[in-house]
Design a protein around this motif. Structure first.
Motif, PDB file in Angstrom:
ATOM      1  N   UNK A   6      55.558  11.124  28.034  1.00 40.15           N
ATOM      2  CA  UNK A   6      54.513  11.080  28.379  1.00 40.15           C
ATOM      3  C   UNK A   6      54.283  11.216  30.248  1.00 40.15           C
ATOM      4  N   UNK A   7      55.344  10.519  30.869  1.00 40.82           N
ATOM      5  CA  UNK A   7      55.998  11.264  32.258  1.00 40.82           C
ATOM      6  C   UNK A   7      55.721  12.815  32.768  1.00 40.82           C
ATOM      7  N   UNK A  10      52.415  14.497  31.600  1.00 43.63           N
ATOM      8  CA  UNK A  10      51.256  14.172  32.643  1.00 43.63           C
ATOM      9  C   UNK A  10      51.688  15.052  33.876  1.00 43.63           C
ATOM     10  N   UNK A  11      53.327  14.829  34.361  1.00 41.33           N
ATOM     11  CA  UNK A  11      53.383  15.642  35.573  1.00 41.33           C
ATOM     12  C   UNK A  11      52.886  17.359  35.821  1.00 41.33           C
ATOM     13  N   UNK A  14      49.564  17.957  35.854  1.00 41.70           N
ATOM     14  CA  UNK A  14      49.008  17.694  36.987  1.00 41.70           C
ATOM     15  C   UNK A  14      49.470  19.028  37.747  1.00 41.70           C
ATOM     16  N   UNK A  15      51.373  19.013  37.939  1.00 36.69           N
ATOM     17  CA  UNK A  15      51.444  20.555  38.569  1.00 36.69           C
ATOM     18  C   UNK A  15      50.814  21.864  38.537  1.00 36.69           C
ATOM     19  N   UNK A  18      45.899  20.027  38.658  1.00 40.94           N
ATOM     20  CA  UNK A  18      45.680  19.970  40.086  1.00 40.94           C
ATOM     21  C   UNK A  18      44.714  20.472  41.356  1.00 40.94           C
ATOM     22  N   UNK A  22      41.263  19.999  41.823  1.00 42.62           N
ATOM     23  CA  UNK A  22      40.024  19.464  43.440  1.00 42.62           C
ATOM     24  C   UNK A  22      39.157  20.932  44.534  1.00 42.62           C
ATOM     25  N   UNK A  41      41.555  12.049  42.251  1.00 43.82           N
ATOM     26  CA  UNK A  41      42.500  11.297  41.788  1.00 43.82           C
ATOM     27  C   UNK A  41      42.343   9.902  40.729  1.00 43.82           C
ATOM     28  N   UNK A  44      42.626  11.106  37.354  1.00 35.21           N
ATOM     29  CA  UNK A  44      43.593  11.278  37.083  1.00 35.21           C
ATOM     30  C   UNK A  44      44.555   9.904  37.002  1.00 35.21           C
ATOM     31  N   UNK A  45      44.202   9.214  37.498  1.00 39.53           N
ATOM     32  CA  UNK A  45      44.811   7.719  36.774  1.00 39.53           C
ATOM     33  C   UNK A  45      44.544   7.535  35.619  1.00 39.53           C
ATOM     34  N   UNK A  46      42.918   7.098  35.112  1.00 33.52           N
ATOM     35  CA  UNK A  46      43.102   7.239  33.932  1.00 33.52           C
ATOM     36  C   UNK A  46      43.353   7.967  33.124  1.00 33.52           C
ATOM     37  N   UNK A  48      45.873   9.475  32.490  1.00 30.29           N
ATOM     38  CA  UNK A  48      47.634   9.250  32.444  1.00 30.29           C
ATOM     39  C   UNK A  48      47.304   7.855  31.613  1.00 30.29           C
ATOM     40  N   UNK A  49      46.638   7.148  31.960  1.00 26.35           N
ATOM     41  CA  UNK A  49      46.327   5.623  30.682  1.00 26.35           C
ATOM     42  C   UNK A  49      46.438   5.812  29.339  1.00 26.35           C
TER      43      UNK A  49
END
Lengths: 173, 92
Positions: A6-7, A10-11, A14-15, A18, A22, A41, A44-46, A48-49
């Motif tokens: 998952x990490x 997700x990374x 984002x890479x 992102x 923005x 931000x 992206x946090x949501x 991830x969840x």
């Protein structure tokens, strides 16, 4: 600490996304880069969840955009953070669409964007900047396709008017 | 359609973009924090629901007034009626 798949996924998302997120969010915020960064931000946090579910459905971008748009509308409606800039008088919508005036500066366009209500701004950005269809935009904004069409048309007309007004003021101060 | 896109492009032309490549570490950390908070909130909600489910009936039972007549208990039969044995004819 070993990273889960998952990490990793997700990374990677984002890479690659992102910076574009923005930049596009900057249009929603009419050039307010700090607010755009905050919105991304939060989104992206949501994301991830909700990652496993969203990833399975393959709707990562749509999910992020839905959060960004809704968070922005909430933010602008919050009385303590009301950032809309008011123009003295909005001209009536011009009947035939005219081309945008030449020689515009980025700041003038951002000021015109800032004068639009957040829903209209979102409709313009989603339709014209992200090239989403009317249906996709309606789903993302949680409104009908008719509303998207009318919001987009009104926004374009109002932008045209505001920018023509700005161009006239620039040439005849 | 295209001219609006050009206009939006122009709006971003002099906005400074994020410097360098996106570093996902900070977003990952924020995601971890939010996930942990959500899980804790879920756990707290579940605990509260379970406690309510257990404690509320207990509290209601404990606060029941004691002077109420006890309900009839099963298995206790009412006293049997005595046979009628009075009268001169019954002796025969």
């Amino acid at each position: 600490m070993p990273r889960s798949s998952r990490d990793e996924e997700f990374s990677a998302f984002v890479q690659t996304r992102r910076t574009g997120l923005v930049r596009s969010a900057c249009l929603l915020t009419a050039g307010d880069t700090h607010l755009a960064e905050d919105l991304v931000q939060t989104a992206l946090a949501r994301l991830y969840v909700a990652w496993p579910k969203v990833r399975r459905a393959g709707t990562e971008s749509a999910y992020v955009w839905r959060i960004v748009v809704n968070a922005h509308i909430d933010e602008v409606r919050r009385p303590s953070r009301r950032r809309e800039r008011h123009v003295p008088e909005l001209p009536e919508a011009a009947a035939p669409p005219e081309p945008f005036p030449d020689g515009l500066a980025g700041g003038e366009v951002r000021a015109a964007l800032a004068a639009l209500p957040p829903g209209m701004r979102a409709a313009v950005v989603l339709r014209h900047w992200l090239d989403l269809s009317v249906g996709e935009t309606a789903e993302l904004m949680n409104c009908s396709e008719g509303t998207v069409k009318s919001q987009t048309a009104k926004a374009s007309a109002r932008l045209r008017d505001l920018l023509s007004h700005a161009a006239v003021e620039r040439t005849h101060p | 359609m295209n001219d609006v896109k050009d206009l939006l492009e122009l709006a971003l032309s002099d906005v400074p973009g994020p410097a360098g490549r996106a570093d996902p570490a900070a977003d990952l950390a924020r995601g971890h924090r939010l996930l942990r908070r959500r899980r804790l909130a879920g756990l707290a909600g579940l605990t509260a629901a379970v406690l309510c489910g257990v404690l509320v009936p207990l509290a209601l039972q404990g606060s029941a007034p004691s002077h109420h007549p006890a309900p009839a208990t099963a298995g206790v039969e009412p006293p049997a009626a005595e046979p009628l044995t009075v009268g001169p004819d019954s002796r025969a």
